[in-house]
Every structure is written in structure tokens, then in C-alpha cells.
Design a protein around this motif. Structure first.
Motif, PDB file in Angstrom:
ATOM      1  N   LEU A 178      58.862  29.620  40.470  1.00 55.01           N
ATOM      2  CA  LEU A 178      58.111  30.407  41.464  1.00 55.01           C
ATOM      3  C   LEU A 178      57.412  31.514  40.453  1.00 55.01           C
ATOM      4  N   VAL A 179      55.985  31.584  40.658  1.00 54.12           N
ATOM      5  CA  VAL A 179      55.209  32.216  39.821  1.00 54.12           C
ATOM      6  C   VAL A 179      54.840  33.695  40.708  1.00 54.12           C
ATOM      7  N   ALA A 180      55.157  34.806  40.294  1.00 54.17           N
ATOM      8  CA  ALA A 180      54.752  35.913  40.991  1.00 54.17           C
ATOM      9  C   ALA A 180      53.388  36.616  40.176  1.00 54.17           C
ATOM     10  N   ASP A 181      52.335  36.341  40.990  1.00 55.59           N
ATOM     11  CA  ASP A 181      50.949  36.457  40.257  1.00 55.59           C
ATOM     12  C   ASP A 181      50.179  37.752  40.854  1.00 55.59           C
ATOM     13  N   ASP A 182      50.211  38.939  39.885  1.00 52.32           N
ATOM     14  CA  ASP A 182      49.441  39.989  40.409  1.00 52.32           C
ATOM     15  C   ASP A 182      48.209  40.203  39.816  1.00 52.32           C
ATOM     16  N   SER A 183      47.242  39.320  39.263  1.00 51.02           N
ATOM     17  CA  SER A 183      46.164  39.225  38.604  1.00 51.02           C
ATOM     18  C   SER A 183      45.009  39.233  39.229  1.00 51.02           C
ATOM     19  N   TYR A 184      45.374  39.456  40.728  1.00 54.84           N
ATOM     20  CA  TYR A 184      44.272  39.755  41.660  1.00 54.84           C
ATOM     21  C   TYR A 184      43.441  40.964  41.187  1.00 54.84           C
ATOM     22  N   PHE A 185      44.196  42.215  40.895  1.00 58.19           N
ATOM     23  CA  PHE A 185      43.249  43.174  40.471  1.00 58.19           C
ATOM     24  C   PHE A 185      42.975  43.117  38.796  1.00 58.19           C
ATOM     25  N   THR A 186      41.988  43.097  38.270  1.00 54.23           N
ATOM     26  CA  THR A 186      41.809  42.731  36.905  1.00 54.23           C
ATOM     27  C   THR A 186      41.599  44.216  36.126  1.00 54.23           C
ATOM     28  N   GLY A 187      42.229  44.417  35.011  1.00 46.71           N
ATOM     29  CA  GLY A 187      42.158  45.440  34.414  1.00 46.71           C
ATOM     30  C   GLY A 187      43.561  46.331  34.278  1.00 46.71           C
ATOM     31  N   PRO A 188      43.834  47.278  33.581  1.00 44.74           N
ATOM     32  CA  PRO A 188      45.060  47.651  33.261  1.00 44.74           C
ATOM     33  C   PRO A 188      45.879  48.229  34.532  1.00 44.74           C
ATOM     34  N   SER A 189      47.314  48.145  34.506  1.00 47.58           N
ATOM     35  CA  SER A 189      47.913  48.635  35.739  1.00 47.58           C
ATOM     36  C   SER A 189      47.943  50.232  36.009  1.00 47.58           C
ATOM     37  N   PHE A 190      47.275  50.959  35.310  1.00 51.58           N
ATOM     38  CA  PHE A 190      47.212  52.475  35.521  1.00 51.58           C
ATOM     39  C   PHE A 190      45.686  52.646  35.727  1.00 51.58           C
ATOM     40  N   GLY A 191      45.518  53.885  36.524  1.00 51.29           N
ATOM     41  CA  GLY A 191      44.294  54.343  36.411  1.00 51.29           C
ATOM     42  C   GLY A 191      43.684  54.842  35.191  1.00 51.29           C
ATOM     43  N   SER A 192      42.273  54.885  35.088  1.00 51.50           N
ATOM     44  CA  SER A 192      41.424  55.528  34.044  1.00 51.50           C
ATOM     45  C   SER A 192      42.013  56.884  33.851  1.00 51.50           C
ATOM     46  N   HIS A 241      36.322  44.091  47.012  1.00 47.47           N
ATOM     47  CA  HIS A 241      35.312  43.758  48.024  1.00 47.47           C
ATOM     48  C   HIS A 241      34.062  44.026  47.632  1.00 47.47           C
ATOM     49  N   GLN A 242      33.913  45.025  46.750  1.00 51.44           N
ATOM     50  CA  GLN A 242      32.555  45.201  46.172  1.00 51.44           C
ATOM     51  C   GLN A 242      32.067  43.949  45.292  1.00 51.44           C
ATOM     52  N   GLN A 243      33.010  43.490  44.453  1.00 50.31           N
ATOM     53  CA  GLN A 243      32.716  42.349  43.482  1.00 50.31           C
ATOM     54  C   GLN A 243      32.321  41.167  44.324  1.00 50.31           C
ATOM     55  N   ALA A 289      33.787  43.462  34.272  1.00 54.99           N
ATOM     56  CA  ALA A 289      34.015  44.965  34.538  1.00 54.99           C
ATOM     57  C   ALA A 289      35.521  44.863  35.356  1.00 54.99           C
ATOM     58  N   SER A 290      36.167  45.656  35.111  1.00 53.40           N
ATOM     59  CA  SER A 290      37.538  45.810  35.918  1.00 53.40           C
ATOM     60  C   SER A 290      37.314  46.182  37.267  1.00 53.40           C
ATOM     61  N   THR A 291      38.513  45.717  37.850  1.00 47.27           N
ATOM     62  CA  THR A 291      38.301  45.913  39.464  1.00 47.27           C
ATOM     63  C   THR A 291      38.069  47.406  39.584  1.00 47.27           C
ATOM     64  N   SER A 307      35.098  49.523  41.876  1.00 42.81           N
ATOM     65  CA  SER A 307      35.273  50.380  42.726  1.00 42.81           C
ATOM     66  C   SER A 307      34.661  51.848  42.664  1.00 42.81           C
ATOM     67  N   VAL A 308      34.478  52.125  41.170  1.00 41.16           N
ATOM     68  CA  VAL A 308      33.481  53.315  41.009  1.00 41.16           C
ATOM     69  C   VAL A 308      32.108  53.070  41.295  1.00 41.16           C
ATOM     70  N   LYS A 309      31.581  51.682  41.126  1.00 42.47           N
ATOM     71  CA  LYS A 309      30.259  51.430  41.614  1.00 42.47           C
ATOM     72  C   LYS A 309      30.100  51.544  43.104  1.00 42.47           C
ATOM     73  N   ALA A 310      31.055  51.029  43.936  1.00 46.15           N
ATOM     74  CA  ALA A 310      31.009  51.227  45.326  1.00 46.15           C
ATOM     75  C   ALA A 310      31.134  52.645  45.869  1.00 46.15           C
ATOM     76  N   LEU A 311      32.075  53.705  44.864  1.00 45.65           N
ATOM     77  CA  LEU A 311      31.945  54.860  45.301  1.00 45.65           C
ATOM     78  C   LEU A 311      30.597  55.560  45.145  1.00 45.65           C
ATOM     79  N   HIS A 312      29.843  55.464  44.096  1.00 45.02           N
ATOM     80  CA  HIS A 312      28.582  55.832  43.706  1.00 45.02           C
ATOM     81  C   HIS A 312      27.605  55.492  44.843  1.00 45.02           C
ATOM     82  N   GLN A 313      27.634  54.455  45.436  1.00 43.24           N
ATOM     83  CA  GLN A 313      26.922  54.005  46.463  1.00 43.24           C
ATOM     84  C   GLN A 313      27.173  54.936  47.790  1.00 43.24           C
ATOM     85  N   LEU A 314      28.255  55.064  47.910  1.00 42.66           N
ATOM     86  CA  LEU A 314      28.822  55.808  49.084  1.00 42.66           C
ATOM     87  C   LEU A 314      28.139  57.435  48.932  1.00 42.66           C
ATOM     88  N   LEU A 315      28.539  57.914  47.632  1.00 36.56           N
ATOM     89  CA  LEU A 315      27.989  59.276  47.322  1.00 36.56           C
ATOM     90  C   LEU A 315      26.467  59.205  47.614  1.00 36.56           C
TER      91      LEU A 315
END
Length: 517
Positions: free
Chosen positions: A167-181, A357-359, A371-373, A377-385
Motif C-alpha cells: 500500500l503506497v501512500a503517495d503525496d507527491s502531487y504537490f512538487t516542492g518542499p512540504s513547508f511554505g517559502s 491548476h495553473q500548471q 518549478a515547484s507547485t 501558485s505565485v505565477k497565478a497570483l501575479h496574474q490575479l493582481l
């Protein structure tokens, strides 16, 4: 972010060690008190009131920045250094709210899936069976306590009685470290800085109960809830004579699962409770699913193991079928729960969901730099701004919670965001999702029995030396306002009012305002 009651983390010079002690925090923020002198009836008198509040000598070394705008007329009622970058703390969650709503929508649901090869023979399914997380932060909470049983039942309904493999518990859907910048290493064992895992469970928190021994000299005991989250334990907490001071220390190094417990606890004291971050939420989720499968009569021949980024699961899931699926509550519900409680996991996972979603929306060819997930997200935020009309230089946000001290934003940008949100079809739902003064969320005990009670709807933001309040209020004259009140670089003097009361006092002035813009 404030340390939890009964659990204060002290940073040493290296900034890496975090200890738990039993020092109690002060009681809830004192409420501002209404008085006739606070009820201004013109913009000049309102300006004078606010100027007097922020101009007190005790704020000489601090930084105030404010913006107040009418949603009805569009005019500015008050502005003080409104174009200056300030640390927003958790008020930055409002940007994640706007981003996730504009990108994913109020009704978006996050799936969690069981993947495998759909070739069951005589009840046997050739493994591995993959528990695939896609960012739902609510598994194991009140709305989905039975998440594992639901997945197990769906698999049972397909006729599966045995999994031949792991049984493989896979959390690699989000790419990058598991803590925020920008999150600080010393916070990473804390309940408010849990891993932002794509496969989260129980809000990625482990509850630890400390019970003293039956007599002085005996070791104290530690129990873990959930039991699957029990960590390797080193050190010893020793029971001392009753009525002697306790010295309780719990420490887990960033990136390490071992918990060090040392110090003393007085005999005959009641059990004491602590909350820490789970080091590996995916593995705990996998263990819980395995138990649910066993309860349903489905046996796994292999082991439970976790797969994390940067491990590659491409080959593992390339030809896998979806065998079972559950879905999160609607995004708006997750957002409301996250904003009311200032729950960092909920907002960071929503922020990262936007990045995925952006990716997926961008088509690229050839060799593409990683590029990390979060960067997506930051790229999408810049577009909204840009769509809102907020300059990128006025909102420097690289994660979804405000926990990073690298996050900077101007009060003007905050008010522009609030104005944008107030014009959307979901405006009333966002308004209700914010903490309400004297009623719920992080404002439950604040501004009661004043004109602000059940009136001010605002996101709080608080960490050491940072105190902010950003949201909406209706004046005594019935005018709807958006405001951003930001105080940085301020340490409350021992005998002074609480910093929450200092910020709330300005929100109360707005609620009491009898004039018009």
C-alpha cells in the motif's frame, strides 16, 4: 502566528531549537470599549481620532500603516503610509482566498483516490495499491472522520478481498518542499506550521498526552493520538515531588521524526496535552487506510510505505485505474473553516491547488526548467493582481498563509483586494467566512458589547511584533467600508494595552463613525 496556549516555543541563538514549556499565555485580547468621544461625525474628526491613537509615544519605534475606503462611494476616508510594504501575518490569507475562488470556484472539490490495476481475479488485486492525495486538508476531521472506511467500502464493493503487494501512500502531487517559502525552521514542529502535504490527515497534528509517574523519581509517560503517529522517542521526563515547578521540553529537529523529551514534571499534576506537527502525514494516512481495509475484510500482503517528492511516481501511476474516490467539502466550506480559525494547512493547500491548476493550463514543449507547485501558485497570483490592478511591487507574497516574514504587502493593496472581493458573485459568502467581532473565529472574544460586535468582519494577523486587522465594517451612518490596519515592529510594554486592543480600537472608531465620505 502566536504560540498555542500552554505551549510556547523559544528560539535559541541558532534559530533551530524549539522547546515546549508550560508557561501560560495571556488571556484573550482585551476588547476595545466604546465611549461617546470615539463617535466621530466628520472625516476630519475621524482622522484626528485615528491620528491620536497611532501617534502615542509608545509607538515611536513602531510602524503603523492604514487604509480605509468606502465601498459605497469609492472615496478614501483615511490613509497613513498606505503605500508602504508591511508584514501582513495571517491577513495574507485573503490573497489565497481571492486566488482560489477566482481560479477554482466556490464549489470545487478536491479528490482523494485509490489507484491500481483493475484486474481483480478471485478477489485478488495485484498491487501496489496507491492512496493518492491531491491536497484535501480535511481528511480525518469532523466532515470526513470515516474517509478511510469510505475508500475501503468502495474497494470491497468492487469485489476486492486481497491486495497482493504494498500500500503506497503517495503525496507527491504537490512538487516542492512540504513547508511554505520563508517558514522558519524553529516553527516546523509546531501545530501551526504542519507539513502542507497533498495527503494530509487529522490536520497533520499529533496530540501528545503527558502523564507524571505515580511517585517521584519515576519516568513520566507520553501517549500519542492518533496512535499511528507515535514517533521514535529519546530522552526521559522524570517525575519530581508534587508542588515543585515542572520543566517540560519537547523537541523534534526539522526533517527528523525523532522526538526528544526531557526535563521534569511534578507528581500528582493532571495529564497535560500538547500539539505537534506530524512528521509524515502520508504514512499515517496509509496506516489508517490499511486498518480500514482490514476491518472490511481486505488483506494486504505487503507493507505500508510513503512516497514523497522528489521521488518520481510517474511509472507507478501511469497506467493505473481509479478504483475508489472520495471528495472534499466544497472549496468555499474549506475556505471558511480556514479563515475563521486562521488554519494554515487549509490555506496553504488551497494555494498549492491553484498552482497545480495553473500548471495544467499551460502547454509547454521541450525542456522546461523545474518549478515547484508553490512557484506556479505565485505565477497565478501575479496574474490575479494584474487583473485587480495591484502592482506586483505592492504585494510580495510567496506562500499561502502569511506565516513567512518575507511576505510584504501595502494597506492599499489589501483594500484593493477587499474591494475586488466585494464586487464578486460570492461576496456575501466571503464576508460571512471572515471572523466576526464578538461572535466567532479568531475574533470570538473581541470587541463585545460595542458597535463593532457582529459588524466587523475581518481577518486577524498576529505574530511576534506584527499585529494586523483587515476586513469590512459598516459605519453608524450605514456606509460600508473596507479597511486595512497594520502595526509592525511593536513590542507591547508590560503595563500597556494589548496590541489586539490597539488595533481593534481603530476598527471600533470606524464602526462608530456617524459621518459620510
Amino acid at each position: 502566528m502566536k504560540s498555542p496556549p500552554g505551549l510556547i516555543y523559544q528560539r535559541l541563538a541558532a534559530g533551530m531549537l524549539a522547546f515546549a514549556s508550560l508557561w501560560a499565555l495571556p488571556s484573550a485580547t482585551a476588547s476595545a470599549v466604546s465611549s461617546p468621544a470615539m463617535e466621530a461625525n466628520s472625516i476630519p474628526s475621524l482622522t484626528a481620532q485615528i491620528d491620536a491613537q497611532i501617534g502615542q509615544p509608545r509607538f515611536a519605534a513602531a510602524s503603523w500603516a492604514l487604509a480605509v475606503v468606502s465601498l459605497d462611494s469609492g472615496r478614501t476616508l483615511y490613509s497613513h503610509r498606505a503605500d508602504q510594504l508591511m508584514q501582513p501575518a495571517s491577513t495574507a490569507k485573503l490573497f489565497t482566498a481571492g486566488l482560489s475562488l477566482s481560479t477554482l470556484g466556490t464549489d470545487y472539490r478536491i479528490p482523494t483516490r485509490l489507484l491500481g490495476h483493475d484486474d481483480t481475479h478471485d478477489g485478488r488485486l495485484n498491487g501496489p495499491l496507491i492512496l493518492y492525495g491531491m491536497g484535501d486538508p480535511t481528511l480525518g476531521t469532523m466532515t470526513s472522520v470515516d474517509w478511510a472506511a469510505q475508500l475501503a467500502n468502495q474497494l470491497f464493493q468492487r469485489g476486492v478481498r486481497q491486495i497482493r503487494g504494498d500500500l503506497v501512500a503517495d503525496d507527491s502531487y504537490f512538487t516542492g518542499p512540504s513547508f511554505g517559502s520563508g517558514w522558519e525552521a524553529g516553527d516546523l514542529q509546531s501545530w501551526f506550521a504542519v507539513p502542507s502535504s497533498a495527503l494530509s490527515v487529522g490536520e497533520n497534528i499529533v496530540d501528545i498526552t503527558l502523564t507524571p509517574g505515580s511517585a517521584a523519581g519515576l519516568p513520566a509517560s507520553l501517549s500519542f493520538d492518533p496512535v499511528d503517529a507515535k514517533m521514535p522517542l529519546l530522552g526521559q521526563l522524570t517525575t519530581t515531588l508534587s508542588r515543585t515547578p515542572s520543566d517540560i521540553n519537547l523537541y523534534r529537529a526539522p526533517g527528523d521524526s525523532t522526538l526528544y523529551a526531557f526535563g521534569t514534571v511534578a507528581a500528582k499534576t493532571p495529564p497535560q496535552h500538547f500539539k505537534l506537527a506530524l512528521p509524515d502525514p502520508a504514512l499515517v494516512a496509509g496506516s489508517q487506510l490499511r486498518q480500514a481495509l482490514a476491518d472490511r475484510g481486505i488483506h494486504i500482503t505487503g507493507q505500508v510505505r510513503a512516497l514523497h517528492w522528489p521521488q518520481d511516481d510517474t511509472a507507478l501511476i501511469a497506467s493505473a485505474d481509479t478504483l475508489a474516490e472520495i471528495q472534499s467539502p466544497p472549496l468555499m466550506d474549506i475556505l471558511q473553516r480556514g479563515l475563521k480559525r486562521s488554519q494554515n494547512l487549509y490555506l496553504q493547500n488551497l494555494f498549492l491547488s491553484v498552482g497545480k491548476h495553473q500548471q495544467s493550463m499551460e502547454t509547454t514543449s521541450g525542456i522546461v526548467p523545474f518549478a515547484s507547485t508553490e512557484q506556479w501558485s505565485v505565477k497565478a497570483l501575479h496574474q490575479l493582481l494584474a487583473q485587480i490592478g495591484i502592482s506586483p511591487s505592492a504585494s510580495l507574497i510567496d506562500e499561502g498563509t502569511g506565516l513567512s516574514r518575507r511576505d510584504l504587502v501595502t494597506p492599499d493593496a489589501m483594500v484593493r483586494l477587499l474591494t475586488y472581493l466585494a464586487a464578486q458573485p460570492y461576496a456575501s459568502r466571503v464576508h460571512d467566512a471572515l471572523p466576526i467581532a464578538g461572535v466567532d473565529g479568531t475574533l470570538t472574544g473581541q470587541m463585545r458589547h460595542t458597535a463593532a460586535e457582529n459588524n466587523v468582519h475581518a481577518k486577524t494577523g498576529s505574530m511576534t511584533y506584527v499585529h494586523c486587522l483587515v476586513g469590512y465594517v459598516t459605519t453608524a451612518a450605514g456606509e460600508r467600508l473596507a479597511f486595512a490596519i497594520m502595526l509592525n515592529n511593536y513590542e507591547q510594554p508590560p503595563s500597556g494595552p494589548s496590541t489586539g486592543a490597539d488595533v481593534n480600537a481603530i476598527a471600533l472608531m470606524l464602526a462608530n463613525f456617524h459621518g459620510h465620505s
